[in-house]
Design an enzyme around this catalytic site. Structure first.
Site, short mmCIF file in Angstrom:
data_model
loop_
_atom_site.label_atom_id
_atom_site.label_comp_id
_atom_site.label_asym_id
_atom_site.label_seq_id
_atom_site.Cartn_x
_atom_site.Cartn_y
_atom_site.Cartn_z
N GLY A 90 -5.35 -2.72 8.76
CA GLY A 90 -5.05 -1.58 9.62
C GLY A 90 -4.88 -1.93 11.08
O GLY A 90 -4.72 -1.04 11.91
N ARG A 137 -6.70 -20.65 6.93
CA ARG A 137 -6.93 -22.00 7.45
C ARG A 137 -8.33 -22.49 7.08
O ARG A 137 -8.53 -23.66 6.74
CB ARG A 137 -6.74 -22.02 8.97
CG ARG A 137 -5.29 -21.99 9.40
CD ARG A 137 -5.13 -22.71 10.73
NE ARG A 137 -3.77 -22.66 11.23
CZ ARG A 137 -2.87 -23.62 11.02
NH1 ARG A 137 -3.18 -24.70 10.31
NH2 ARG A 137 -1.66 -23.52 11.53
N LYS A 155 -8.19 0.63 -5.33
CA LYS A 155 -9.37 0.06 -4.68
C LYS A 155 -10.65 0.78 -5.11
O LYS A 155 -10.68 2.00 -5.21
CB LYS A 155 -9.25 0.20 -3.16
CG LYS A 155 -8.18 -0.70 -2.52
CD LYS A 155 -8.21 -0.51 -1.01
CE LYS A 155 -6.99 -1.12 -0.33
NZ LYS A 155 -7.03 -2.58 -0.29
N ASP A 180 0.85 -1.19 0.00
CA ASP A 180 0.00 0.00 0.00
C ASP A 180 0.88 1.24 0.00
O ASP A 180 1.80 1.34 0.82
CB ASP A 180 -0.86 0.06 1.28
CG ASP A 180 -2.09 -0.83 1.20
OD1 ASP A 180 -2.27 -1.52 0.18
OD2 ASP A 180 -2.87 -0.82 2.17
N GLY A 239 -0.31 -3.60 3.98
CA GLY A 239 -0.91 -2.27 3.98
C GLY A 239 -0.15 -1.36 4.91
O GLY A 239 0.95 -0.89 4.61
N SER A 240 -0.72 -1.14 6.09
CA SER A 240 -0.13 -0.21 7.04
C SER A 240 1.21 -0.71 7.56
O SER A 240 2.02 0.07 8.06
CB SER A 240 -1.10 -0.03 8.20
OG SER A 240 -2.43 -0.02 7.74
N GLY A 269 -3.19 -7.29 8.16
CA GLY A 269 -2.50 -7.42 9.43
C GLY A 269 -1.06 -7.89 9.34
O GLY A 269 -0.41 -8.05 10.38
#
Lengths: 298, 192
Positions: free
Chosen positions: A159, A171, A87, A30, A241-242, A220
């Site tokens: 995030g 899973r 996005k 990102d 991302g973050s 995450g």
């Protein structure tokens, strides 16, 4: 079968899924401006996701999160040679049409943005540009593929810096794939009903034992160890991302995650790149969340 | 049985592996310098050339592979792999390096961005018609007369080579590994 092919075809399933195949083993980062895009490319990213705010800032700021400003997307396209993704809101086919007109390489119909339609996702077959969609389980993945998605990613809580949800999704999808693969043909009708997925796709997956499109991980991922974990759990590439630009030293973190993604089975390499990295993003325990993004989309 | 490596840093490694196994090669995933030992040939797969170039450096593979190529190792580069072998890269990053062994210049994304990616029939010398899958494909813009052209494609701007050979080195703009047709891989492996 070549007689059934047009002499030259754009936007075929092979061409759309093919780009996802080329991204395998890589890291999609990102970025919110051209400088970050260049850092991502310098650090070995296979693609960038252009957006106005990274998910952790979207969470913090609240309000309606929408498609990015085309100007920002253009600037990022001009800054790097690798694919640029962007996005669109779930169900917002007009945003997707705009992104296609901007010549982005992949559209993420994303729960990170505020959904625009509470019932219908975008009809992705209507587009030449390929789409990636999130899924928490196999039924959701197959519904998205039925709508034309060419790449599936887990839908971990964006995030948060917490990989637990993405792990659950991987899973779950893999366990459900194994269940289908071992099912008797006569069981598939009821399984398709349980999964709420198109029967033809359920039958195809039961035969092959895998999704008909690549499966990536998102949500995450904040450290090289997270990257190694989800790749060992069967993800074929990762979105971060973050986790990069909210860490202490983004360039170093980006490079470390790229190397960990390549050598994810070699704990010595992952240990080496994890050493002295500085702090990863702070993160949020997902049980304390007021808004779970993974519940957006259906 | 020839021993063929697939550079396994990033990209569509699995498809090349499966094609090479189908045509009778003993396939090795190449991630570290010692994986280069005893190879008869090597495939540089499709993927992102900037990423592979970065990882070739960090993994320590670059100098060893350059020497093996210099010593005559057969290498087949598809898409990103073609870029890594090219003498000159156009529209690349300003600091993008290559092994500089195929006498041609190649334009990154020369056939356009993803929305312009296409499939078409390509006539390959000694093989016949194959389905060429071009994904953000590099376009060969200029080439030496010494280059053996095994296939060309006219995308509205005249013929450009799309499958070429120069001594032990092969380059391809499209992705034979993404189809079910193993004849291009057979051509490479049979020549080892």
């Amino acid at each position: 079968m070549s007689s059934t092919h047009d002499p030259s075809t754009i936007g075929s399933a092979l061409v759309k899924r093919g780009l996802a195949d080329m991204l395998r083993g890589g890291v999609i980062m990102d970025v919110v401006n051209p400088e970050q895009a260049r850092i991502a490319e310098d650090s070995g990213a296979v693609a960038v996701m252009a957006l106005e705010r990274v998910p952790s800032d979207i969470r913090r700021d609240g309000g309606v999160a929408r498609m990015s400003d085309p100007e920002m997307i253009h600037e990022i396209q001009a800054a790097v040679t690798i694919p640029v993704m962007a996005k669109a809101r779930i169900g917002h086919f007009a945003e997707a049409q705009i992104l296609e007109a901007l010549d982005v390489d992949y559209i993420d119909e994303s729960e990170v943005l505020t959904p625009a339609d509470e019932e219908h996702h975008i009809d992705k077959w209507a587009f030449t540009v390929p789409f990636v969609c999130g899924a928490t389980n196999l039924g959701e993945a197959l519904r998205r593929i039925g709508e034309g998605a060419c790449l599936i990613r887990s839908k971990g809580e964006a995030g948060t810096g917490n990989v637990v949800e993405a792990v659950r999704h991987l899973r779950t999808i893999n366990a459900q794939l194994r269940r289908l693969h071992s099912a008797d043909a006569s069981e598939l009708f009821a399984l398709a009903k349980d999964l709420q997925a198109p029967l033809a796709l359920v039958q195809e997956v039961a035969t092959t034992g895998k999704l008909p499109v690549p499966l990536f991980c998102a949500g995450g991922i904040s450290t090289p160890a997270d990257a190694s974990l989800v790749l060992q759990l069967g993800a074929e590439a990762i979105f971060v991302g973050s986790g990069i630009f909210k860490s202490d030293d983004p360039e170093r973190m980006a490079k470390a995650i790229v190397e960990a993604a390549t050598h994810y089975r070699d704990a010595h390499v992952v240990a080496k790149v994890s050493t002295g990295l500085g702090a990863a993003m702070k993160g949020i325990e997902t049980a304390s969340l007021e808004q779970r993004l993974a519940e957006r989309g259906w | 049985m020839p021993r063929v490596g697939v550079l396994a840093l990033q990209g569509d490694v699995r498809e090349h592996t499966s094609m090479l196994e189908r045509v009778g090669a003993d396939v090795v995933a190449v991630r570290t310098p010692d994986h280069l030992d005893d190879l008869d040939g090597l495939v540089l797969p499709g993927g992102e050339s900037t990423t592979m170039a970065y990882l070739l450096t960090t993994s320590g593979l670059r100098p060893g592979l350059a020497k093996r190529i210099d010593d005559g190792l057969s290498v087949f580069g598809t898409c990103a792999g073609l870029i890594l072998l090219a003498h000159e890269i156009l529209d690349g990053r300003s600091d993008q390096w290559s092994f500089d062994v195929l006498p041609l210049s190649v334009r990154r994304n020369g056939y356009g961005r993803q929305i312009s990616s296409f499939e078409t029939n390509v006539d390959v010398k000694g093989v016949g018609e194959v389905r060429g899958v071009f994904i953000r494909a590099p376009k060969i813009e200029t080439w030496s007369e010494e280059l053996e052209i095994l296939a060309s494609h006219d995308h509205g701007d005249g013929d450009h080579p799309v499958l070429v050979r120069h001594e032990t080195l092969w380059g391809c703009s499209f992705h034979p590994e993404l189809t079910n047709d193993d004849r291009v891989h057979r051509l490479f492996v049979d020549a080892l």
